[in-house]
Design a protein around this motif. Structure first.
Motif, PDB file in Angstrom:
ATOM      1  N   TRP A  92      -8.401   1.006  -4.009  1.00 50.76           N
ATOM      2  CA  TRP A  92      -8.360   0.082  -2.877  1.00 50.76           C
ATOM      3  C   TRP A  92      -9.771  -0.247  -2.397  1.00 50.76           C
ATOM      4  CZ3 TRP A  92      -5.078  -3.161  -0.723  1.00 50.76           C
ATOM      5  CH2 TRP A  92      -3.726  -3.042  -1.021  1.00 50.76           C
ATOM      6  N   TYR A  96      -6.470   6.880  -5.597  1.00 47.70           N
ATOM      7  CA  TYR A  96      -5.771   5.653  -5.194  1.00 47.70           C
ATOM      8  C   TYR A  96      -6.594   4.876  -4.169  1.00 47.70           C
ATOM      9  CZ  TYR A  96      -2.072   2.759  -3.109  1.00 47.70           C
ATOM     10  OH  TYR A  96      -1.327   1.708  -2.620  1.00 47.70           O
ATOM     11  N   LEU A  97      -7.200   5.589  -3.221  1.00 44.66           N
ATOM     12  CA  LEU A  97      -8.037   4.919  -2.223  1.00 44.66           C
ATOM     13  C   LEU A  97      -9.313   4.358  -2.855  1.00 44.66           C
ATOM     14  CD1 LEU A  97      -7.730   7.245   0.915  1.00 44.66           C
ATOM     15  CD2 LEU A  97      -6.439   5.174   0.340  1.00 44.66           C
ATOM     16  N   PHE A 109       0.834  -1.205   0.000  1.00 48.93           N
ATOM     17  CA  PHE A 109       0.000   0.000   0.000  1.00 48.93           C
ATOM     18  C   PHE A 109       0.868   1.255   0.000  1.00 48.93           C
ATOM     19  CE2 PHE A 109      -1.943   3.451   2.387  1.00 48.93           C
ATOM     20  CZ  PHE A 109      -3.137   3.622   1.719  1.00 48.93           C
ATOM     21  N   TYR A 110       1.840   1.302   0.902  1.00 47.55           N
ATOM     22  CA  TYR A 110       2.664   2.515   1.033  1.00 47.55           C
ATOM     23  C   TYR A 110       3.632   2.683  -0.130  1.00 47.55           C
ATOM     24  CZ  TYR A 110       0.806   3.165   5.714  1.00 47.55           C
ATOM     25  OH  TYR A 110      -0.043   3.378   6.778  1.00 47.55           O
ATOM     26  N   ASN A 155     -12.449   3.381   4.704  1.00 42.18           N
ATOM     27  CA  ASN A 155     -11.740   3.896   3.532  1.00 42.18           C
ATOM     28  C   ASN A 155     -12.680   4.718   2.651  1.00 42.18           C
ATOM     29  OD1 ASN A 155      -9.277   3.797   1.735  1.00 42.18           O
ATOM     30  ND2 ASN A 155     -10.766   2.868   0.358  1.00 42.18           N
ATOM     31  N   ASN A 168       3.060   1.951  -3.285  1.00 43.68           N
ATOM     32  CA  ASN A 168       2.284   2.589  -4.357  1.00 43.68           C
ATOM     33  C   ASN A 168       1.986   4.048  -4.030  1.00 43.68           C
ATOM     34  OD1 ASN A 168       1.589   0.653  -6.562  1.00 43.68           O
ATOM     35  ND2 ASN A 168       0.848  -0.557  -4.845  1.00 43.68           N
ATOM     36  N   LEU A 169       1.703   4.335  -2.759  1.00 43.73           N
ATOM     37  CA  LEU A 169       1.428   5.710  -2.354  1.00 43.73           C
ATOM     38  C   LEU A 169       2.651   6.594  -2.581  1.00 43.73           C
ATOM     39  CD1 LEU A 169      -0.550   7.712  -1.108  1.00 43.73           C
ATOM     40  CD2 LEU A 169       0.260   7.000   1.154  1.00 43.73           C
ATOM     41  N   VAL A 221      -4.365  10.924  -4.202  1.00 44.41           N
ATOM     42  CA  VAL A 221      -4.481   9.979  -3.085  1.00 44.41           C
ATOM     43  C   VAL A 221      -5.911   9.468  -2.978  1.00 44.41           C
ATOM     44  CG1 VAL A 221      -4.226   9.689  -0.591  1.00 44.41           C
ATOM     45  CG2 VAL A 221      -2.560  11.060  -1.861  1.00 44.41           C
TER      46      VAL A 221
END
Length: 221
Positions: A54, A50-51, A10-11, A81, A13-14, A47
């Motif tokens: 997810w 991106y979420l 996760f991080y 989320n 990709n962030l 961001v």
């Protein structure tokens, strides 16, 4: 150990997403209030999107996510989320509108008209945000009790349309994607991975299980 790996994924990709933002527009510096608002708007958009990916992946019946969190845990993550991503995307819409209005010397209504007239994909993006607000709204406990499961589920499906509309906006007018083929390719890869996971987990695997077991509804009470 598996949970650590998932957090690292996760991080990682962030960090990559923020790097592409920095390479595209973040390094320009902030000289005015409009610059600050636009920078915040771009980061929250990236961001938040991106979420959104997810959000879809959490409900894609991915085995390694199911094993790590369990179905109940994934539902909790999905709900939290969802609230976070909606807050980021609403912040993006507000800060970018005000930031561009300050840059252009427009009022807010005039700036929205300018967006609609001169920015490809902006109207679909507004529709995508409205759809996400609607989906999140009907997921609130106080609202959820007012709908049948079928109605709630049908409204929830509009999230997929919102994602498609947002992609068109993101790649069409996102300043961080102009003359940045690597960033474009990276985001396409993220979308394709999530789409593949959804097709496998929500379509192919259930159909294969049905063909194997031929289950059917015996009766309903």
């Amino acid at each position: 150990a598996s949970d650590v790996y998932k957090r690292q994924l996760f991080y990682a990709n962030l960090v990559a997403i923020l790097f592409f933002w920095w390479a595209g527009s973040g390094h320009d510096g902030i000289k005015t209030a409009a610059d600050a608002l636009n920078a915040i708007g771009r980061v929250t958009a990236l961001v938040g999107t991106y979420l959104v990916l997810w959000e879809l992946l959490l409900m894609a019946r991915v085995p390694w996510l199911d094993d790590a969190f369990g179905m109940e845990g994934l539902v909790v993550l999905h709900r939290r989320n969802g609230y976070l991503l909606l807050g980021l995307l609403v912040s993006h819409a507000i800060t970018q509108t005000i930031g561009y209005a300050l840059d252009n010397g427009y009022g807010l209504i005039q700036q929205l008209g300018d967006f609609a007239d001169h920015y490809d994909g902006l109207v679909p993006a507004i529709a995508a945000l409205v759809l996400l607000i609607a989906v999140t709204g009907v997921s609130l406990s106080v609202a959820r009790r007012r709908f049948s499961y079928q109605t709630w589920y049908f409204i929830h499906l509009y999230a997929y349309l919102a994602v498609a509309l947002a992609l068109a906006h993101e790649l069409a007018v996102g300043i961080d994607f102009i003359h940045a083929p690597l960033a474009v390719a990276y985001w396409w890869a993220l979308y394709l991975v999530v789409a593949g996971a959804l097709l496998v987990g929500r379509v192919a695997r259930p159909l294969r299980r049905y063909r194997r077991h031929r289950f059917r509804v015996d009766h309903v009470e």
